[in-house]
Design an enzyme around this catalytic site. Structure first.
Site, PDB file in Angstrom:
ATOM      1  N   HIS A 183       0.604  -1.139  -0.231  1.00  0.00           N
ATOM      2  CA  HIS A 183       0.033   0.100   0.228  1.00  0.00           C
ATOM      3  C   HIS A 183       0.623   1.281   0.176  1.00  0.00           C
ATOM      4  O   HIS A 183       0.698   2.335   0.150  1.00  0.00           O
ATOM      5  CB  HIS A 183      -0.437  -0.283   0.964  1.00  0.00           C
ATOM      6  N   ASP A 221      -2.557 -10.577  -2.422  1.00  0.00           N
ATOM      7  CA  ASP A 221      -2.837 -10.141  -0.939  1.00  0.00           C
ATOM      8  C   ASP A 221      -4.656 -10.021  -0.939  1.00  0.00           C
ATOM      9  O   ASP A 221      -4.800  -9.368  -2.265  1.00  0.00           O
ATOM     10  CB  ASP A 221      -1.998  -8.650  -0.468  1.00  0.00           C
ATOM     11  N   HIS A 252      -6.000  -7.639  -0.478  1.00  0.00           N
ATOM     12  CA  HIS A 252      -5.985  -6.118  -0.866  1.00  0.00           C
ATOM     13  C   HIS A 252      -5.735  -5.598  -1.823  1.00  0.00           C
ATOM     14  O   HIS A 252      -4.255  -6.083  -2.016  1.00  0.00           O
ATOM     15  CB  HIS A 252      -6.037  -5.371   0.166  1.00  0.00           C
ATOM     16  N   ASP A 265      -4.365 -12.543   3.688  1.00  0.00           N
ATOM     17  CA  ASP A 265      -5.204 -12.995   4.102  1.00  0.00           C
ATOM     18  C   ASP A 265      -6.545 -12.978   3.045  1.00  0.00           C
ATOM     19  O   ASP A 265      -8.087 -12.881   3.070  1.00  0.00           O
ATOM     20  CB  ASP A 265      -5.665 -11.416   4.483  1.00  0.00           C
TER      21      ASP A 265
HETATM   22  C1  OKP Z   1      -3.171  -4.410   5.192  1.00  0.00           C
HETATM   23  B1  OKP Z   1      -2.320  -5.784   3.590  1.00  0.00           B
HETATM   24  C2  OKP Z   1     -11.027  -1.826   7.283  1.00  0.00           C
HETATM   25  C3  OKP Z   1     -10.035  -1.186   7.404  1.00  0.00           C
HETATM   26  C4  OKP Z   1      -8.549  -1.738   7.081  1.00  0.00           C
HETATM   27  C5  OKP Z   1      -6.061  -1.063   7.190  1.00  0.00           C
HETATM   28  C6  OKP Z   1      -5.957  -3.091   5.446  1.00  0.00           C
HETATM   29  C7  OKP Z   1      -4.680  -2.590   5.484  1.00  0.00           C
HETATM   30  C8  OKP Z   1      -4.320  -4.085   4.936  1.00  0.00           C
HETATM   31  N1  OKP Z   1     -12.553  -1.465   8.017  1.00  0.00           N
HETATM   32  N2  OKP Z   1      -8.158  -1.015   6.475  1.00  0.00           N
HETATM   33  O1  OKP Z   1      -3.149  -5.639   2.765  1.00  0.00           O
HETATM   34  O2  OKP Z   1      -2.447  -6.931   4.092  1.00  0.00           O
HETATM   35 ZN    ZN Z   2      -4.145  -7.281   2.959  1.00  0.00          ZN
END
Ligand code: OKP
Ligand code: ZN
Length: 345
Positions: free
Chosen positions: A166, A200, A202, A289
């Protein structure tokens, strides 16, 4: 397989992060994630656990803006100089900005929290006393793994923490400070045609951003549809690169409930694009994840699905640098990483 990891990841241990609605929760990116992975790796016959090389700032500055790196280096101590007046404690303090720039504003204020807002995309990248050192060594794990592969290893694993995908050229966010996978890819790309595949859960917005106008490094991310999930503002299917980089980025947003078959279909399509690009090395941003038991995700992918993902990627027969990103279920994390990496042993 060579595994690179630094004990100093422990130095990045914020007590909390701030979720939507101002809810203060214990951090999901906890140091115990790494414990789970290391203990599972130690139970294999093939994991060779090594410390990263000390490479100072050079490979990091090939990706990140020097003023951003300087900010990262001094932010916490500046906060203590200011916060100290408020009686805050060095060990338990956390730096989280609360004001962010309006779109198109490129003014970088002198004040600490002006800079903090400028260099941060949300409230999920809390900075503590040891964050900078942990983030630097996390990036060094990625470059060490890249060097191992460049020296002839079939695959190497960088057990990066904090994660990186990120983080952009001049911003942190989503638990990430320096973009480990992008740093490894930039390092490799001076000698090899390089592609990045981000699995990932995300969207890898930072990686997307860093290479968006460049045809040198193909970037592909498979992830939860950002319409409902972090990073919300990037990761949509119509974002395919710009200028000379047009056509060299692809996103595969997938719906809630995505199962093994759905995922493997998307992955197969992504791998065809990678084959057409014909890289000589692949960097994989590995987030576990996507697993069904992850506490912040809603895919239905099983450990068997993860084994298949490993086989699919391994079938490209490319040298592979795997960089750890997310994955927050500490009960399954170690086992899932070992399952994925087994495909490359
Ligand atoms: C980092 B990685 C959910 C908010 C979550 C941050 C997520 C970061 C993920 N309401 N915000 O890509 O695993
Ligand atoms: Zn993630």
């Amino acid at each position: 397989m060579k595994i690179f990891y630094s004990k100093n990841h422990y130095k990045h241990h914020p007590d909390f992060e701030i979720f939507e609605g101002g809810i203060k929760l214990p951090v999901f990116d906890s140091p115990s994630r790494v414990d789970s992975i290391i203990s599972a790796l130690k139970n294999t016959q093939w994991a060779e656990i090594l410390m990263p090389e000390n490479l100072d700032l050079k490979p990091i500055l090939e990706v990140h803006d020097v003023n951003y790196v300087t900010y990262m280096q001094s932010a916490f101590n500046e906060w203590m100089q200011q916060g100290g007046e408020l009686g805050l404690n060095y060990q338990s303090s956390v730096l989280i900005p609360a004001s962010f720039p309006p779109r198109r504003s490129h003014k970088i204020p002198k004040s600490l929290f002006g800079r903090a807002g400028y260099y941060t995309i949300g409230t999920n990248a809390p900075i503590v006393a040891g964050t900078y050192q942990a983030a630097i060594e996390s990036a060094h794990c990625a470059v060490s793994a890249a060097r191992a592969v460049s020296d002839g290893e079939r695959a190497a694993f960088a057990l990066c923490r904090p994660p990186g995908h990120h983080a952009g050229k001049d911003y942190c966010g989503g638990y990430c400070f320096f973009n480990n996978a992008a740093i490894a890819a930039r390092w490799l790309s001076s000698e090899y045609k390089t592609a990045i595949l981000d699995i990932d859960y995300h969207a890898g917005n930072g990686t997307q951003d860093i290479f968006y106008d460049s045809p040198d490094v193909l970037t592909i991310s498979i992830h939860a549809d950002p319409i409902n999930h972090f990073p919300s503002f990037m990761g949509y299917a119509d974002e395919t690169g710009e200028k000379a980089g047009k056509g060299y980025h692809r996103n595969f947003p997938l719906p809630a409930g995505t199962n093994d078959t759905d995922y493997l279909n998307a992955l197969a399509e992504a791998l065809l694009i990678i084959q057409a690009f014909a890289p000589s090395v692949l960097v994989v941003s590995v987030g576990m994840d996507l697993h069904k038991d992850d506490p912040i995700s809603d895919f239905q992918i099983t450990t068997n699905g993860i084994r298949e993902i490993g086989y699919y990627i391994a079938a490209l027969r490319l040298p592979v640098v795997l960089c750890m990103e997310g994955g927050y279920d500490t009960h399954t994390l170690g086992k899932n990483i070992v399952t994925l990496l087994s495909a490359f042993v």
